[in-house]
Design a protein around this motif. Sequence first.
Motif, mmCIF file in Angstrom:
data_model
loop_
_atom_site.group_PDB
_atom_site.id
_atom_site.type_symbol
_atom_site.label_atom_id
_atom_site.label_comp_id
_atom_site.label_asym_id
_atom_site.label_seq_id
_atom_site.Cartn_x
_atom_site.Cartn_y
_atom_site.Cartn_z
ATOM 1 N N GLU A 3 0.814 -1.210 0.000
ATOM 2 C CA GLU A 3 0.000 0.000 0.000
ATOM 3 C C GLU A 3 0.852 1.268 0.000
ATOM 4 O O GLU A 3 0.333 2.361 -0.209
ATOM 5 C CB GLU A 3 -0.946 0.003 1.202
ATOM 6 C CG GLU A 3 -1.999 -1.086 1.150
ATOM 7 C CD GLU A 3 -2.834 -1.006 -0.122
ATOM 8 O OE1 GLU A 3 -3.372 0.078 -0.404
ATOM 9 O OE2 GLU A 3 -2.947 -2.033 -0.834
ATOM 10 N N THR A 32 -9.811 2.732 -2.918
ATOM 11 C CA THR A 32 -10.221 3.365 -1.670
ATOM 12 C C THR A 32 -9.719 4.804 -1.618
ATOM 13 O O THR A 32 -8.805 5.191 -2.368
ATOM 14 C CB THR A 32 -9.668 2.609 -0.457
ATOM 15 O OG1 THR A 32 -8.221 2.683 -0.486
ATOM 16 C CG2 THR A 32 -10.080 1.139 -0.502
ATOM 17 N N TYR A 33 -10.297 5.575 -0.722
ATOM 18 C CA TYR A 33 -9.840 6.963 -0.531
ATOM 19 C C TYR A 33 -8.350 7.001 -0.223
ATOM 20 O O TYR A 33 -7.597 7.776 -0.830
ATOM 21 C CB TYR A 33 -10.642 7.610 0.600
ATOM 22 C CG TYR A 33 -10.172 9.006 0.972
ATOM 23 C CD1 TYR A 33 -10.759 10.134 0.405
ATOM 24 C CD2 TYR A 33 -9.137 9.195 1.890
ATOM 25 C CE1 TYR A 33 -10.327 11.410 0.738
ATOM 26 C CE2 TYR A 33 -8.700 10.461 2.233
ATOM 27 C CZ TYR A 33 -9.293 11.560 1.656
ATOM 28 O OH TYR A 33 -8.854 12.829 1.997
ATOM 29 N N ASP A 34 -7.907 6.177 0.725
ATOM 30 C CA ASP A 34 -6.497 6.201 1.127
ATOM 31 C C ASP A 34 -5.580 5.808 -0.021
ATOM 32 O O ASP A 34 -4.494 6.377 -0.181
ATOM 33 C CB ASP A 34 -6.263 5.258 2.310
ATOM 34 C CG ASP A 34 -6.863 5.784 3.609
ATOM 35 O OD1 ASP A 34 -7.154 7.001 3.684
ATOM 36 O OD2 ASP A 34 -7.049 4.980 4.541
ATOM 37 N N ARG A 35 -6.009 4.839 -0.819
ATOM 38 C CA ARG A 35 -5.161 4.383 -1.920
ATOM 39 C C ARG A 35 -5.041 5.448 -3.006
ATOM 40 O O ARG A 35 -3.949 5.714 -3.508
ATOM 41 C CB ARG A 35 -5.756 3.087 -2.491
ATOM 42 C CG ARG A 35 -4.912 2.466 -3.575
ATOM 43 C CD ARG A 35 -3.582 1.969 -3.046
ATOM 44 N NE ARG A 35 -2.717 1.555 -4.144
ATOM 45 C CZ ARG A 35 -1.395 1.636 -4.139
ATOM 46 N NH1 ARG A 35 -0.763 2.128 -3.071
ATOM 47 N NH2 ARG A 35 -0.689 1.241 -5.164
ATOM 48 N N ALA A 81 -5.431 8.644 -2.557
ATOM 49 C CA ALA A 81 -4.666 9.752 -1.978
ATOM 50 C C ALA A 81 -3.174 9.458 -1.986
ATOM 51 O O ALA A 81 -2.351 10.339 -2.298
ATOM 52 C CB ALA A 81 -5.148 10.020 -0.552
ATOM 53 N N ARG A 82 -2.790 8.223 -1.645
ATOM 54 C CA ARG A 82 -1.376 7.863 -1.614
ATOM 55 C C ARG A 82 -0.760 7.924 -3.014
ATOM 56 O O ARG A 82 0.336 8.459 -3.198
ATOM 57 C CB ARG A 82 -1.216 6.454 -1.032
ATOM 58 C CG ARG A 82 0.214 5.917 -1.025
ATOM 59 C CD ARG A 82 1.141 6.769 -0.185
ATOM 60 N NE ARG A 82 2.452 6.140 -0.025
ATOM 61 C CZ ARG A 82 3.549 6.787 0.359
ATOM 62 N NH1 ARG A 82 3.487 8.090 0.640
ATOM 63 N NH2 ARG A 82 4.690 6.161 0.482
ATOM 64 N N GLU A 106 -0.280 11.505 -4.078
ATOM 65 C CA GLU A 106 0.868 12.112 -3.397
ATOM 66 C C GLU A 106 2.184 11.683 -4.033
ATOM 67 O O GLU A 106 3.066 12.518 -4.304
ATOM 68 C CB GLU A 106 0.845 11.721 -1.921
ATOM 69 C CG GLU A 106 2.023 12.231 -1.109
ATOM 70 C CD GLU A 106 2.029 11.708 0.306
ATOM 71 O OE1 GLU A 106 2.730 12.298 1.144
ATOM 72 O OE2 GLU A 106 1.345 10.702 0.589
ATOM 73 N N ALA A 138 -10.873 12.314 -2.607
ATOM 74 C CA ALA A 138 -9.410 12.199 -2.542
ATOM 75 C C ALA A 138 -8.740 13.270 -3.395
ATOM 76 O O ALA A 138 -7.710 13.844 -3.002
ATOM 77 C CB ALA A 138 -8.979 10.806 -3.001
#
Length: 332
Positions: free
Chosen positions: A155, A185-188, A190-191, A194, A236
């Motif tokens: 991840e 997912t939101y976190d994925r 977003a990462r 970035e 995101a």
Amino acid sequence: MYKTLSPVLMTLGDANGIGPELICRLLAAKAYPDLRLALIGPEAPLVHHCRHFSITPFWTPLDPANPSALADRAPGIYLLTPPRLAGLPATPGKETPAGGLAAGESLEYAVPILAKHPDWGLVTGPLSKAALNEAGFAFPGHTEFLAERSGVGREGVCMHLCGPVLRVSLVTTHPPLSRVPALVTYDRVARCLELTWDYVKRLGVADKPIAVCGLNPHAGEGGLLGREDEDVVRPAVMAAVAKGMGAVGPLPADTVFHRAVGGEFSAILAMYHDQGLPPLKMFHFNETVNVTLGLPFVRTSVGHGTAFGLVGSGRADTGSLEAALDLAMRLV
């Protein structure tokens, strides 16, 4: 100590695939006078292809017990053969577990070196996922292997492929298509945004935003064709923009690549493998480079597979390998 480019490691990939041939043909044809390059893998396939293509062997063996000695060597091409691969025979063009062993063991050998020397770069030759797994390495590809072995975790990294014009990051890598929606997912998102933003800044092309593809057709049509784009992707993107990143989306994937070729975006973030890579490879097939964003060291690779059927023919293009090495040299 030689004050030149940081050293670069280059794995042969599957010993029976196209990697060793491309390496021999490229390094025989093009000089890299400022580079300390260490090939990693068995010597037999290199010897085979040099004989087959009438190339004078061009590497100097190094003691595999002391790979850090590369730092004190003059620019040149060297060979590090991991102990488990010493004497491994060459069977070019045949997909076998031995070829997968060569690919996996070379990566296992390279990662501790890069942990000790994170300023060095890594270029990887193509591997067969089937042969890799048959040899006992339970990974679907380089990206996942290096993410796990470097301690970053799957991840924590983002798979990115690029050519001279298009740059494409992927939110998911190699899962079955049926699993993709749950993995977006939101976190994925977003990462990956970035990491891609950091990368385009490093390349000096962050004057244009990253285009984020929608997961669904027409980016969901405001939720009519699926809620993921409104509920996951858009928040995101908005959060990334609030942090100062240049990003727009979700955008319909069927038009975004045309816009990117026209110069509108610095990169594209696609949701899955076969959304992002067919347009890229149609445009940059012989010059695609795979980059793993988020690792503690630079890693690039060819953008193609092992091409067992082309081994020995001389028809396989060296352009992707050349581009991968050039990009690694630029980034280290």
